[in-house]
Enzyme design. Structure first.
Site, PDB file in Angstrom:
ATOM      1  N   HIS A 195       0.561  -0.959   0.184  1.00  0.00           N
ATOM      2  CA  HIS A 195      -0.048  -0.027   0.027  1.00  0.00           C
ATOM      3  C   HIS A 195       0.905   1.167   0.120  1.00  0.00           C
ATOM      4  CE1 HIS A 195      -3.605   2.380   0.628  1.00  0.00           C
ATOM      5  NE2 HIS A 195      -2.860   3.012   1.276  1.00  0.00           N
TER       6      HIS A 195
ATOM      7  N   ASP B 144     -15.954   1.792   6.386  1.00  0.00           N
ATOM      8  CA  ASP B 144     -14.837   2.546   5.506  1.00  0.00           C
ATOM      9  C   ASP B 144     -15.053   3.701   4.361  1.00  0.00           C
ATOM     10  OD1 ASP B 144     -11.828   3.952   5.290  1.00  0.00           O
ATOM     11  OD2 ASP B 144     -12.283   2.985   3.299  1.00  0.00           O
TER      12      ASP B 144
ATOM     13  N   ARG C  34     -15.117  11.731   5.988  1.00  0.00           N
ATOM     14  CA  ARG C  34     -13.790  12.780   6.403  1.00  0.00           C
ATOM     15  C   ARG C  34     -13.766  13.808   5.640  1.00  0.00           C
ATOM     16  NH1 ARG C  34      -9.980   8.331   6.925  1.00  0.00           N
ATOM     17  NH2 ARG C  34      -8.512   9.600   7.463  1.00  0.00           N
TER      18      ARG C  34
ATOM     19  N   SER D 253      -7.944   2.953   8.610  1.00  0.00           N
ATOM     20  CA  SER D 253      -8.724   3.459   7.319  1.00  0.00           C
ATOM     21  C   SER D 253      -7.825   1.998   6.344  1.00  0.00           C
ATOM     22  CB  SER D 253      -8.816   4.397   6.211  1.00  0.00           C
ATOM     23  OG  SER D 253      -9.238   4.430   4.990  1.00  0.00           O
TER      24      SER D 253
ATOM     25  N   LYS E 192      -8.998  -2.010   5.074  1.00  0.00           N
ATOM     26  CA  LYS E 192      -8.783  -2.770   4.029  1.00  0.00           C
ATOM     27  C   LYS E 192      -7.883  -3.991   4.101  1.00  0.00           C
ATOM     28  CE  LYS E 192      -8.103   1.699   2.359  1.00  0.00           C
ATOM     29  NZ  LYS E 192      -8.911   2.771   2.617  1.00  0.00           N
TER      30      LYS E 192
HETATM   31  N1  URA Z   1      -5.723   6.519   2.284  1.00  0.00           N
HETATM   32  C1  URA Z   1      -6.542   5.096   2.807  1.00  0.00           C
HETATM   33  O1  URA Z   1      -7.098   4.675   2.277  1.00  0.00           O
HETATM   34  N2  URA Z   1      -7.809   5.918   4.039  1.00  0.00           N
HETATM   35  C2  URA Z   1      -7.051   7.402   4.674  1.00  0.00           C
HETATM   36  O2  URA Z   1      -7.455   7.671   5.237  1.00  0.00           O
HETATM   37  C3  URA Z   1      -6.418   8.027   3.617  1.00  0.00           C
HETATM   38  C4  URA Z   1      -5.376   8.063   2.883  1.00  0.00           C
END
Ligand code: URA
Length: 439
Positions: free
Chosen positions: A95, A174, A181, A196, A200
């Site tokens: 990621h 999320d 947000r 967040s 995932k």
């Molecule tokens: N990427 C995400 O998936 N979530 C966040 O809160 C910030 C960046």
């Protein structure tokens, strides 16, 4: 007799109100209460205005590691979690916190599959100046990024890799929380970002994860110490949840590689898979793969891990794996190969020439990202339509020596007016300094 529907019972806001007040006053929330409000918000029982207040309270008061863990697990469990059959191949992913020209996932996913990992890569779209892997993949003729969980698991088992978007059935908490947000000024909160991202990743049932946390002018975290704090938060929680995790901290003051824009980044990724292309991109791809080999005990040490990744890239296997991935997800391979051979697919192409001798000392990722976004390659709002053909390529980067008339970059635009406006703005991104006497 006519039946009169009974009026819907409005949710009772008082129990959640006391949790908001506790967080506002800096008290720690229990895992049970966090799990409860994530469940109730996802089902619609908690209204957006109350969750906005909670998010702002978290933004200011922060969360303890135990609270962040409870939030992350509750978000993961708000939807479907992938389950894979037993198999010796480790399940891994990477990621990145995102940046301009950051196309690492595209060559990395097939490289990892070629190294005998399973890679269920669930990616996002670009927003603002940072690009998104899904938008890049969708510039490939016929490629679908919508795979349901069963198809995704089947494909990963069969060919080792799938690249798809989040489905409605995975991590719905999320999706709702992130949208809120985004409009309440509560995105840059380390516990909220940690939850967040990790919710995932945990829903992919990973064995190992490599995180690329970027800092700099075009990154989410402008300063390196903040990027490190986010990296530590993610890595320690991921490890506590049983996912071996390595973190890279990388610079995003300069774009990665020499192109930014959806299709242009696919072209550059193919160069990387053919063992060519920009060295900074290749190094980051190799480093991510090497870290995953170390985490899963597939290498003796980092030097051995890097050698394995480099040799695999040179073998051509990842490029063939890429074609398998395209075929599995509906792409038209002939149309793809034909498009790859084109110099440009946008209607207008203009060059930005250097006006003096010297060495490039700055190529500002923020300016480049803004220009690409405004050409139509990125989104100003979630509803914006992406133009896959536009962008900037052949970027000159710090350290490159240029003479008057050499190209600093090329602009791919949909209209002549757009190309000329971008040409004027992009010149601001570059600084060319005097060559030193030994340079
Ligand atoms: N990427 C995400 O998936 N979530 C966040 O809160 C910030 C960046």
């Amino acid at each position: 007799m006519k039946t009169v529907p009974s009026p819907a019972v409005p949710p009772d806001p008082s129990p959640f109100l006391s949790l908001i007040e506790s967080k506002r006053d800096g008290r720690e929330l229990s895992p049970e209460s966090i799990a409860g409000f994530v469940r109730d918000f996802t089902s619609g029982a908690i209204p957006d205005y109350q969750m906005s207040a909670m998010l702002m309270a978290i933004y200011f008061a922060g969360m303890t590691p135990a609270e962040t863990r409870a939030l992350t697990l509750a978000m993961r469990d708000s939807g479907e979690v992938l389950t894979f059959p037993d198999d010796p191949r480790p399940i891994v992913d990477k990621h990145s916190t995102g940046g301009v020209g950051d196309k690492v996932s595209l060559p990395l996913a097939p490289l990892l599959a070629a190294l005998d990992f399973r890679v269920p890569m669930i990616s996002g779209r670009g927003l603002g100046i940072t690009g998104g892997t899904l938008d890049k993949l969708e510039s490939i003729p016929g490629f679908t990024t919508q795979l349901d969980p069963a198809r995704l698991v089947e494909q990963v088992q069969r060919i080792g890799v799938a690249m798809a978007g989040q489905t409605d059935t995975m991590i719905p908490a999320d999706k709702k929380l992130y949208a809120l947000r985004d409009v309440t000024g509560t995105v840059p909160s380390i516990p909220l970002i940690t939850a967040s991202i990790l919710s995932k990743k945990l829903a992919e049932s990973l064995n190992a994860l490599v995180m690329d946390v970027k800092f700099g002018a075009a990154a989410f975290m402008p300063a390196e110490p903040e990027a490190r704090r986010l990296a530590d938060s993610i890595a320690s929680l991921a490890e506590a949840c049983g996912v071996r995790t390595a973190v890279l901290i990388s610079d995003m003051n300069t774009p990665l590689g020499r192109s930014a824009g959806n299709w242009l980044e696919i072209q550059e990724s193919m160069e990387c898979l053919e063992n060519k292309g920009p060295e900074d991109l290749r190094q980051l791809v190799v480093e991510c793969a090497a870290q995953l080999l170390i985490l899963t005990s597939g290498a003796r040490d980092l030097a051995d891990a890097r050698t394995r990744a480099i040799d695999c890239l040179a073998s051509g296997k990842p490029r063939r794996k890429w074609n398998e991935l395209l075929a599995a997800q509906g792409a038209d391979l002939d149309a793809f190969q034909r498009r790859l051979r084109l110099d440009h697919t946008a209607a207008h192409l203009v060059e930005v020439p250097a006006t003096r001798d010297g060495m490039v000392s700055r190529c500002d990722a923020r300016v480049i990202g803004e220009v690409v976004r405004d050409l139509g390659g990125g989104r100003l709002t979630k509803e914006s339509i992406i133009d896959p053909a536009v962008g900037i390529d052949r970027l000159a980067k710090p350290g490159d020596v240029v003479r008057p008339g050499d190209i600093l970059c090329r602009i791919h635009a949909a209209t002549e007016a757009g190309a000329l406006a971008a040409q004027a703005r992009v010149a601001e991104a570059f600084e060319v300094s005097d060559l030193t006497s030994d340079g």
